[in-house]
Scaffold this active site. Structure first.
Site, PDB file in Angstrom:
ATOM      1  N   CYS A  82      28.874 -10.014   1.397  1.00  0.00           N
ATOM      2  CA  CYS A  82      27.660 -10.771   1.160  1.00  0.00           C
ATOM      3  C   CYS A  82      27.358 -11.252   2.261  1.00  0.00           C
ATOM      4  O   CYS A  82      26.345 -12.396   2.845  1.00  0.00           O
ATOM      5  CB  CYS A  82      28.808 -12.315   1.162  1.00  0.00           C
ATOM      6  SG  CYS A  82      29.563 -12.588  -0.202  1.00  0.00           S
ATOM      7  N   TYR A 327      31.550   8.137 -19.005  1.00  0.00           N
ATOM      8  CA  TYR A 327      32.279   7.323 -17.343  1.00  0.00           C
ATOM      9  C   TYR A 327      32.567   6.369 -18.664  1.00  0.00           C
ATOM     10  O   TYR A 327      32.664   4.927 -18.259  1.00  0.00           O
ATOM     11  CB  TYR A 327      30.698   7.434 -15.892  1.00  0.00           C
ATOM     12  CG  TYR A 327      31.037   8.943 -16.487  1.00  0.00           C
ATOM     13  CD1 TYR A 327      30.785   9.803 -15.262  1.00  0.00           C
ATOM     14  CD2 TYR A 327      29.235   9.341 -16.622  1.00  0.00           C
ATOM     15  CE1 TYR A 327      30.753  10.270 -15.086  1.00  0.00           C
ATOM     16  CE2 TYR A 327      28.312  10.146 -16.695  1.00  0.00           C
ATOM     17  CZ  TYR A 327      29.317  10.772 -15.878  1.00  0.00           C
ATOM     18  OH  TYR A 327      28.115  12.386 -15.481  1.00  0.00           O
ATOM     19  N   ASP A 397      26.941   5.856 -18.144  1.00  0.00           N
ATOM     20  CA  ASP A 397      27.485   5.147 -17.454  1.00  0.00           C
ATOM     21  C   ASP A 397      28.203   5.554 -15.323  1.00  0.00           C
ATOM     22  O   ASP A 397      29.018   5.037 -15.153  1.00  0.00           O
ATOM     23  CB  ASP A 397      28.629   3.829 -17.335  1.00  0.00           C
ATOM     24  CG  ASP A 397      28.531   2.899 -16.360  1.00  0.00           C
ATOM     25  OD1 ASP A 397      27.813   2.643 -15.442  1.00  0.00           O
ATOM     26  OD2 ASP A 397      29.682   1.577 -16.724  1.00  0.00           O
ATOM     27  N   CYS A 424      24.432   1.739 -11.402  1.00  0.00           N
ATOM     28  CA  CYS A 424      24.509   1.134 -10.241  1.00  0.00           C
ATOM     29  C   CYS A 424      24.081   1.878  -8.516  1.00  0.00           C
ATOM     30  O   CYS A 424      24.593   0.808  -7.780  1.00  0.00           O
ATOM     31  CB  CYS A 424      26.574   0.945  -9.697  1.00  0.00           C
ATOM     32  SG  CYS A 424      27.090   2.265  -9.027  1.00  0.00           S
TER      33      CYS A 424
END
Ligand SMILES: C[S@@+](CC[C@H](N)C(=O)[O-])C[C@H]1O[C@@H](n2cnc3c(N)ncnc32)[C@H](O)[C@@H]1O
Length: 466
Positions: A82, A327, A397, A424
């Protein structure tokens, strides 16, 4: 003695670079600084200096950026997670959107349609369904504690590894990433272990009873707790697990592992069910996904559903297509789109994930999927395509590294009508799109935020054959 690097004074933080690090410019250098935001004016203690860049930490704030917001977590500044919580969420997603635009234009260098505004996560706290904690007898200490370390009695920690310090663990009181009973379970276990003299793992000496804790929650309300021990002490193990079972009846899968290897990974370890089932379920549009202790599942369940819906919209299946889901992991996307296609073929290199994918088809009565385990670059070749048929649509992916050149070659060879590319890592996605540009045109782009307060961004691109 190591020479101390200089302090740069009154430096304006100007932007956010790849990997989410804030940057400042000083002479010809780019200086990377954590825990600051654009607009802050700080003194920077350099910690590393190279020819064209440097790293440092803010040691004094002259001005706080008007963009800043208060960190909500007491562990902010020390914990590795975070890191962006000092940026308002609207700013975080603006930077993520920019990251996608920058990568696709600078690395992709292809003609682009308008990029849709990023889909933010409705939940910005308690959005994870899985967390892994570590027990350590070497608690990470704040600088002021180090001064008086001789007088410190509590050296045990249950929390997260400090980035870059492999043997130090930050003791966590409250983590804002996973909903209840996650925090309560962790705190109760730590308290019980301390009161009853259970030893915390000593990584250097490789000794101690308590090693790791993995908590998985689901939108169905099921909870899985995996307690990983280092020493095999049945009596102590049963006492702790009975205590936890009694205190937290909501735990539907209480599992344990005795891991005596050098590293923490559990993929090669035997999982024992102490109480309840050895799996939990996640659901999506009436589909059930079985999640065992070792199974992969996207960690933000709600946003995973949104991501998959985008994939389905981009693929626009009519019902007669052969689809490859590359994937595939545990086959979630494959099973999610199965009813819209003639046949789906999922490929993935973790054999256990492929077994889960097959189970997930079976329990949902899906019988038009086929799954194969193997390295993509070896398995997906001309022979494979000849045997199983040319795909009409490919969904891909890949991990952060993107697709191997050979995989791209095979895609260019088998020429599906559409490629839906989920990534990603927009940098490797842009690199791969640059190669696919030979035969494919980008027609839609939809960034998605799966991980609020981190720099990570997911991006879905639709490529259509020219
Ligand atoms: C980003 S995940 C995809 C997850 C899946 N699509 C989902 O939504 O649950 C990437 C997957 O690629 C697999 N993988 C990584 N490298 C691979 C390779 N060389 N060949 C085949 N699969 C690979 C990983 O094991 C992982 O399951």
């Amino acid at each position: 003695m190591k020479k101390l690097l200089p302090i740069l004074e009154k430096i304006l933080i100007t932007g956010i670079a790849a990997e989410g690090k804030a940057i400042a410019k000083y002479n010809d250098w780019v200086v990377f600084v954590p825990f600051v935001v654009p607009g802050d004016v700080v003194d920077i203690q350099l910690t590393r200096r190279k020819n064209s860049y440097a790293e440092g930490k803010a040691v004094y704030f002259h001005e706080y950026s008007p963009q800043r917001t208060e960190a909500f977590c007491e562990h902010y500044g020390f914990c590795g997670g975070c890191k962006w919580q000092i940026l308002p969420y609207s700013e975080q997603i603006r930077y993520k959107q920019q990251q996608v635009v920058d990568n696709l234009t600078r690395i992709g260098k292809v003609e682009l349609p308008e990029i849709s505004p990023i889909l933010g996560s409705e939940k910005t706290q308690f959005y994870r369904n899985k967390l892994e904690y570590t027990f350590s007898n070497r608690r990470w200490m704040k600088p002021e504690e180090i001064q008086m370390r001789e007088t410190i009695a509590d050296w045990d920690a249950l929390g997260f590894h400090i980035p870059g310090l492999f043997d130090k663990v930050l003791d966590i009181r409250k983590c804002w990433l996973q909903a209840g009973p996650s925090n309560a379970v962790r705190l109760e276990i730590k308290d019980f272990c301390l009161k009853n003299g259970y030893t915390f793992f000593d990584l250097r000496a490789q000794e101690g009873l308590m090693r790791n804790l993995i908590i998985r929650t689901s939108t169905t309300g099921e909870v899985m707790l995996i307690v990983v021990f280092y020493e095999d002490d049945e009596e102590k193990r049963n006492t702790l697990l009975n205590h936890i079972a009694e205190k937290f009846p909501e735990i539907t899968s209480l599992l344990y592992i005795v891991n005596q290897k050098a590293n923490d990974t559990i993929t090669d370890q035997e999982v024992h069910a102490f109480k309840g089932k050895d799996h939990i379920f996640e659901t999506m549009e009436g589909l059930k996904f079985k999640i065992g202790a070792k199974s992969f599942y996207q960690t933000n369940s709600e946003q995973a559903y949104n991501l998959y819906k985008i994939v389905r919209d981009f693929a626009e299946l009519k019902g007669n297509e052969l689809v490859y889901d590359l994937y595939t992991g545990t086959g979630t996307i494959a099973n999610f789109v199965a009813e819209n296609a003639r046949q789906i073929i999922g490929i993935e290199y973790v054999p256990e994930a492929i077994e889960d994918a097959k189970v997930n088809s079976e329990i949902n009565g899906i019988n038009n999927t086929l799954f194969f385990a193997g390295d993509m670059k070896d398995l997906l070749n001309a022979e494979f395509v000849e045997t199983y048929g040319r795909p009409d649509v490919v969904i891909t992916d890949p991990p952060r590294a993107g697709m191997h050149d050979d995989v791209i070659d095979t895609l260019l060879f088998c020429e599906p009508e559409k490629i839906v590319y989920v990534s990603c890592n927009p940098a490797t996605q842009a690199r791969d799109i640059n190669r696919l540009n030979l035969k494919y045109k980008v027609t839609q782009i939809q960034p998605v935020d799966m991980f609020p307060h981190t720099h990570h961004v997911e991006n879905v691109v639709l490529l259509v054959k020219r």
